[in-house]
Design an enzyme around this catalytic site. Sequence first.
Site, PDB file in Angstrom:
ATOM      1  N   CYS A 133      -0.808   1.082   6.015  1.00 30.56           N
ATOM      2  CA  CYS A 133       0.131   0.558   5.016  1.00 30.56           C
ATOM      3  C   CYS A 133       1.453   0.216   5.690  1.00 30.56           C
ATOM      4  O   CYS A 133       2.251   1.105   6.024  1.00 30.56           O
ATOM      5  CB  CYS A 133       0.345   1.583   3.905  1.00 30.56           C
ATOM      6  SG  CYS A 133       1.549   1.066   2.654  1.00 30.56           S
ATOM      7  N   CYS A 136       4.522   1.277   3.793  1.00 32.07           N
ATOM      8  CA  CYS A 136       4.774   2.718   3.819  1.00 32.07           C
ATOM      9  C   CYS A 136       5.318   3.176   5.165  1.00 32.07           C
ATOM     10  O   CYS A 136       6.250   3.986   5.235  1.00 32.07           O
ATOM     11  CB  CYS A 136       3.483   3.489   3.532  1.00 32.07           C
ATOM     12  SG  CYS A 136       2.586   2.948   2.064  1.00 32.07           S
ATOM     13  N   ASP A 137       4.731   2.691   6.252  1.00 32.99           N
ATOM     14  CA  ASP A 137       4.986   3.261   7.579  1.00 32.99           C
ATOM     15  C   ASP A 137       5.675   2.316   8.558  1.00 32.99           C
ATOM     16  O   ASP A 137       5.928   2.697   9.707  1.00 32.99           O
ATOM     17  CB  ASP A 137       3.665   3.731   8.196  1.00 32.99           C
ATOM     18  CG  ASP A 137       2.972   4.767   7.336  1.00 32.99           C
ATOM     19  OD1 ASP A 137       3.676   5.585   6.723  1.00 32.99           O
ATOM     20  OD2 ASP A 137       1.723   4.762   7.264  1.00 32.99           O
TER      21      ASP A 137
END
Length: 305
Positions: A133, A136-137
């Site tokens: 992701c 997300c990261d």
Amino acid sequence: MNLYDTIIIGGGPAGYTAALYAARSGLKTLVLERLYAGGQLTQAPKIDNYPGFPDGVDGVTLGLDLQKSAHRFGVQTEYTEVHSVDFSGDIKQLHTTKGTYHSPTVIIATGAAHRHLGLPREEALIGKGVAYCAACDGMFYRGKTVAVIGGGNSAVGDALLLSKVAKKVYLIHRRDTLRAEQVSRKALEEAETVEFLPGLTVSALLGEDRLTGLQLQTVATGEERVLAVDGVFVSIGLSPATEVFRGHVPLDDKGYILAGENTQTEIPGIFAAGDVRSKEVRQIVTATADGAADAAQARKYLAER
């Protein structure tokens, strides 16, 4: 008979948010979870894009806290797997490894799993250079070199997102051309830090304690080379956990449950929440929003009956 006002299948952010809101409105609520609280959250070593955690939070902690919040208001959890369902009557039946549960309303929050490459040590390197992701990261790779694997809209979108923080982004695709829409391909061509590497597959993940590079194989010739990267984002699609519901609720061509923004399906009393629902954006915050909507719709459905 194990009868509840509402039963939620899945103990991730969508499931436990739905459970929290349902229980607070006075409904006898049960969560059926196959493995552990948090679902996919537990694979995230740190979550930096969920509101209210200025220093971030690890996925296991957030998952357990979501469960605790729901249990505080009387939600029950059973750790069991649903292997078949019957949604034909007013009272729905959920057949599990621990017996059959009954409810007039069911909220499906089983989520969707990122497809993996299936390479040795892939699981061991998750959070240590292997990610799924970019939203997300991606911030963990500011100023670093990363690769994105995939050729669709999601992969191109991830590459463009990462190009804003990473020093260099390689987009690796097994075909010679991308499957992404023209507007996405044009944006990719204009991104100076992104380099498209067509006709290649990843044959191995390199590095011991964390990822240091990828071993690439040319599809046409089988020739191999090594590409040094600090991280790799696998963007080859999602697999919704809906097989047990096939034939019982309407699904789209990718297997996601068809339900509108009000989370209702065509089947009276059946609702869908989170990543399992057919929609554009799949993030923790959109899953929790679905969960709150599900609980409201379930309560409304019961009141009208």
